[in-house]
Scaffold this active site. Structure first.
Site, short mmCIF file in Angstrom:
data_model
loop_
_atom_site.label_atom_id
_atom_site.label_comp_id
_atom_site.label_asym_id
_atom_site.label_seq_id
_atom_site.Cartn_x
_atom_site.Cartn_y
_atom_site.Cartn_z
N GLY A 188 -56.21 -27.40 -20.27
CA GLY A 188 -54.70 -27.84 -20.33
C GLY A 188 -54.24 -28.61 -21.77
O GLY A 188 -53.44 -28.45 -21.81
N ASP A 302 -48.30 -35.52 -19.15
CA ASP A 302 -49.72 -35.46 -18.36
C ASP A 302 -49.73 -35.36 -17.20
O ASP A 302 -50.46 -36.20 -16.10
CB ASP A 302 -50.33 -36.17 -18.80
CG ASP A 302 -51.96 -35.25 -17.94
OD1 ASP A 302 -51.81 -34.36 -17.93
OD2 ASP A 302 -53.21 -36.31 -18.16
#
Length: 546
Positions: A188, A302
């Site tokens: 990711g 994040d």
């Protein structure tokens, strides 16, 4: 001689290699086996065992240890079935005799070594050794999923699910739900598009794929800047790199998705970007999306939403509710109705400065000015960088670890990192690195917390009816805490960091506790560096006879 040989053969015949859906559903009821991650599909990390308890835990001693021939890191949970322990890491799969710690078989993981250029932390494996129907299922770092024979370790089938050269990697163990092998993906922080796959566990045929980033025209695609940045969705993140939980009564699988890519929202026009940073409820047979909850729209820090969700039935406003509890990396503890995804409660459990609260009506965070300041080019200190670090919760190991970050330009190169930030992370001087915590999920009230001054913990926490909590430290100690107050009652120094969730079980009526030791992972390596040696091993403990 024939009588002796017959006895030996019969002892091996007693080991059952087939393994059923019923045994997965009943994990925990037969304490001789541990067949699922988190000590059950609900991921409660709880055991009713109490032979080892607060009054006698000081007599806990190692029974055996076993080298895992691996220096990259141990993050997985052992699986126990009929006297055999199965262990996976990025480089090996093992079958070990529970009673003696002797190897039954081991199988090396075959993967393209070039994949390690994408998997910058090395070949890691999270989750359990997944077993079902006489097979053991796992992933490889170069984006394959495969099945091994539980009896011999021989490969039965192997399927490639993505191209590692495009940034995809295998880091998470699959899960069996309603007879389907369900497998996520890692990558990711690279140029990837997240997904979840369903496979026929017998033949390895892919049954379905659920992308976590909708293509133009699909539901949710309106939350992507398809007019101004038509390719953003193709590489938008939303990885599924941590384990799922499963409610067999509702027949719903709950899995979290990772951050949007790049972190820098300029490259996504600051859009919500479904279904990144979300919890998804899926039908195992078809991959149908039943509901979703996006905890961090426009995830620009994040935060992900990949942390495993614990399932429980609790009383809310006087009536019992089926809930999902998630200790989010963004610093909030969420309680959702797991039948429909409606938000019930959300409270901070660590210091948070990116949002003041979560709006219970909209489910969206109430932002501070931090994101606006970062968008204007300011270097900002984000609390937290991670409230927790990929750990299962029975109680909680939290982190005090802000991220000092600045958004920067990003040049697209397929298969490489695509964050669009520069950052460093460090604990503020003089403050604890993290805490062992007990939290009331509906109110966020902290019942107790115990500071960790050296390093925070990356290990899961296991609760037992003996009044104990088992967890581990990056400095290598495996420890037992008092559930009532967090006081440390026992510890044992292993040879390396403990990053993995412990388990407890019985063998021939005697209670054991097992944990893996082995420093690894990008965060742990960055914090601990070489102050703790690498080297993977299994440690199994039991009470010393009086």
């Amino acid at each position: 001689m024939r009588k002796i040989l017959a006895a030996l053969l019969c002892s091996w015949c007693g080991l059952g290699w087939a393994q059923t859906a019923e045994e997965l559903l009943n994990d925990g009821k037969n304490t001789e086996n541990v067949t699922t991650f988190g000590m059950g599909y609900d991921l409660k990390m709880y055991s009713p065992l109490k032979q080892i308890n607060k009054s006698n835990v000081r007599r806990l001693v190692p029974i055996w240890s076993f080298s895992l021939a691996n220096d990259v890191g141990e993050h997985s949970q052992p699986t126990i079935y009929n006297g055999v322990m199965y262990v996976v890491n990025g480089n090996w799969t093992f079958a070990i005799d529970v009673a003696t710690g002797r190897q039954i078989w081991r199988t090396p993981v075959q993967y393209e070594r070039g994949a390690l250029r994408v998997a910058t932390s090395g070949a890691l494996m999270r989750g359990p050794a997944t077993i079902y129907g006489g097979k053991l299922f796992r992933q490889t770092v170069d984006a394959h999923v495969l099945a091994l024979d539980m009896k011999t370790g021989k490969e039965i089938w192997k399927q490639k699910y993505a191209e590692w050269k495009e940034g995809y990697k295998g880091v998470i163990a699959p899960i069996i739900a309603n007879g389907v092998l369900i497998s996520g993906m890692g990558g990711g922080d690279s140029t990837t598009r997240g997904f979840v796959d369903g496979y026929d566990p017998d033949a390895g045929k892919q049954l379905w794929r659920r992308y976590t980033i909708p293509a133009p025209g699909e539901p949710g695609s309106e939350t992507w800047p398809n007019q101004t940045k038509p390719d953003a969705w193709k590489y938008g993140g939303g990885a599924t790199w941590q384990s799922a939980s499963y409610d067999p009564q509702l027949d719903l699988l709950y899995i979290g998705t990772g951050n949007a890519e790049p972190y820098n929202p300029t490259f996504r026009d600051g859009a919500d970007c479904l279904y990144t940073a979300s919890t998804l409820a899926l039908r195992p047979k078809t991959g149908e999306l039943v509901w979703y909850y996006q905890s961090v729209p426009n995830d620009s820090f994040d935060f992900d939403a990949t942390a495993e969700s614990l399932l429980a039935d609790i009383r809310v406003d006087g009536r019992m509710r089926k809930v999902l509890i998630n200790a989010h990396k963004n610093g909030f503890l969420y309680v959702l109705d797991r039948t429909d995804g409606k938000l019930i409660a959300a409270n901070p459990y660590v210091k948070v400065n990116w949002a003041t609260s979560i709006d219970l009506k909209t489910g969206r965070p109430v932002l501070t000015d931090l994101l606006d300041r970062a968008m204007k080019g300011e270097t900002v200190n984000v609390f937290p960088s991670r409230g927790t670090n990929a750990t299962l919760i029975a109680f909680k190991n939290s982190w005090n670890f802000p991220r000092l970050m600045k958004y920067v330009d990003f040049k697209f190169v397929l298969g490489t990192g695509s964050t669009g930030i520069e950052s460093t992370m460090t604990t503020p001087p003089g403050e604890p690195a993290g805490y062992h915590m007990a939290i009331e999920p509906l109110t966020g009230k902290v019942a107790w917390q115990v500071p960790m001054m050296d390093f925070a913990s990356s290990a899961g926490m296991l609760a037992t009816d003996g009044g104990l909590l088992f967890t581990g430290l990056l400095t290598g100690e495996f420890i037992a805490l008092d559930q009532a107050n967090g006081k440390r009652l026992w510890q044992f120094k292993t040879g390396s960091s403990v990053n993995a969730p412990p388990i407890t079980y019985t063998h021939k009526g005697r209670q054991y506790v097992t944990v893996l030791s082995g420093r690894g992972g990008s965060v742990a390596n960055r914090i601990v560096t070489d102050s703790v040696p690498a080297g993977g091993s299994v440690w199994t403990f039991a009470l010393m006879p009086q």
